[in-house]
Write an enzyme that holds these catalytic residues in place. Structure first.
Site, short mmCIF file in Angstrom:
data_model
loop_
_atom_site.label_atom_id
_atom_site.label_comp_id
_atom_site.label_asym_id
_atom_site.label_seq_id
_atom_site.Cartn_x
_atom_site.Cartn_y
_atom_site.Cartn_z
N ASP A 1 -4.79 16.54 -33.23
CA ASP A 1 -6.14 16.44 -32.68
C ASP A 1 -7.09 17.40 -33.39
O ASP A 1 -6.70 18.50 -33.77
CB ASP A 1 -6.09 16.78 -31.19
N GLY A 2 -8.35 16.96 -33.54
CA GLY A 2 -9.38 17.83 -34.08
C GLY A 2 -9.98 17.41 -35.40
O GLY A 2 -10.82 18.12 -35.96
N GLY B 1 -12.17 15.04 -36.06
CA GLY B 1 -13.61 14.82 -35.95
C GLY B 1 -14.38 16.12 -35.84
O GLY B 1 -15.43 16.29 -36.47
N ARG B 2 -13.87 17.05 -35.05
CA ARG B 2 -14.55 18.34 -34.90
C ARG B 2 -14.51 19.16 -36.18
O ARG B 2 -15.46 19.87 -36.51
CB ARG B 2 -13.91 19.13 -33.74
N ARG C 1 -16.88 11.76 -39.91
CA ARG C 1 -15.59 11.86 -39.25
C ARG C 1 -14.45 11.37 -40.14
O ARG C 1 -13.33 11.90 -40.08
CB ARG C 1 -15.61 11.06 -37.95
N GLU D 1 -5.99 3.71 -26.67
CA GLU D 1 -7.35 4.01 -26.23
C GLU D 1 -8.32 4.18 -27.41
O GLU D 1 -9.55 4.09 -27.22
CB GLU D 1 -7.37 5.28 -25.38
N ASN D 2 -7.79 4.41 -28.61
CA ASN D 2 -8.67 4.63 -29.76
C ASN D 2 -9.45 3.38 -30.17
O ASN D 2 -10.41 3.47 -30.95
CB ASN D 2 -7.86 5.13 -30.97
N ARG E 1 0.23 20.39 -29.46
CA ARG E 1 -1.09 19.78 -29.57
C ARG E 1 -2.05 20.77 -30.20
O ARG E 1 -2.10 21.95 -29.82
CB ARG E 1 -1.64 19.35 -28.21
N LEU F 1 -1.62 15.68 -22.35
CA LEU F 1 -0.72 14.84 -23.14
C LEU F 1 -1.42 13.60 -23.69
O LEU F 1 -0.94 12.98 -24.64
CB LEU F 1 0.48 14.40 -22.31
#
Length: 253
Positions: A28-29, A31-32, A41, A75-76, A196, A203
């Site tokens: 994760d991360g 995009g940031r 992105r 969900e993406n 993570r 999760l």
């Protein structure tokens, strides 16, 4: 659970630690990371693939046998179409560019998740990667793509229900172990350690069944900056923990 800031981790020699057989990572991360640098992105996702390459190499070198990474969730699909297409493109590039090398290095590739709805060329690349590495056994790389933990459990339950209805399985024989044999990860151990990145503490529908007794480690580092040092730090944290699986601590016995 452990948390750490994004400062550079101190040197940790994984050889002196208790190395988990199976590590799962929520990457994760991206995009940031890109936003902080004024980049699109997609640039973050590209750097995220580089981090994945580093992590696969490091995991194999320190003795990990299974690595499962969360690449694209069910969900993406809610993200902008351009970003979804970019993520598909990165999987295409990763398989085309890295398949030959991973095959020679003894890596077995599994792609877990729903195959329905994937572009035809992606589905063909996935099947090719799995077919050409099927006989490898040195290291297993699971790529969770179009994956959701709840969807996986529901899919497994449907398959098990069909076998019960046909008489192949008796209702009285349905146990946790039997249901687990219908999951995408049926032929491998549950993750010992789940990591993570990016400072989020959830999760996100990843390996909900399999992570029941995983040790959880959360880092503030953004995924494109993840490297061997961070992986070894996670292993060191894991090594210092006592896994009880619901039993009493040995110190309390």
């Amino acid at each position: 659970m452990s948390t750490d800031d994004a400062s550079a981790p101190s040197d940790t020699h994984a050889g002196a630690s208790r190395v988990p057989a199976h590590i799962a990572i929520i990457m994760d991360g991206n995009g940031r990371w890109a936003k902080a640098r004024g980049l699109p992105r997609a640039a973050g996702h590209e750097r995220g693939v580089e981090a994945l390459r580093r992590t696969v190499e490091a995991a194999g070198e320190i003795g990990v046998r299974y690595l499962t990474v969360y690449s694209f969730s069910t969900e993406n699909w809610r993200r902008p179409a351009a970003e979804v297409n970019a993520l598909f493109g990165l999987l295409r590039t990763f398989i085309k560019k890295d398949l030959g090398r991973l095959k020679k290095e003894g890596v077995k590739i599994n792609v877990i998740g729903r195959r329905e709805g994937l572009p035809d060329d992606i589905a063909m690349l996935v099947e090719k990667a799995e077919r050409e590495t099927a006989s490898n056994s040195d290291f297993v790389l699971n790529i969770a793509f179009n994956y959701g933990g709840r969807e996986e459990i529901a899919r497994a339950a449907r398959a098990l229900s069909a076998d019960v209805a046909s008489g192949a399985v008796l209702p009285s024989d349905v146990t946790e172990e039997v249901l687990a044999s219908y999951l995408d990860t049926a032929d491998m151990p549950d993750p010992d350690l789940l990591v993570r990145t990016s400072g989020e503490y959830r999760l996100s529908n990843f390996l909900l069944w399999q992570a029941a007794y995983s040790e959880l480690v959360f880092f503030d580092v953004l995924w494109p900056d993840f490297d061997r040092a961070w992986l070894e730090k996670a292993v060191a944290i894991y090594s210092d923990r006592e896994r009880r699986f619901g039993a009493v601590s040995t110190g309390d016995a």
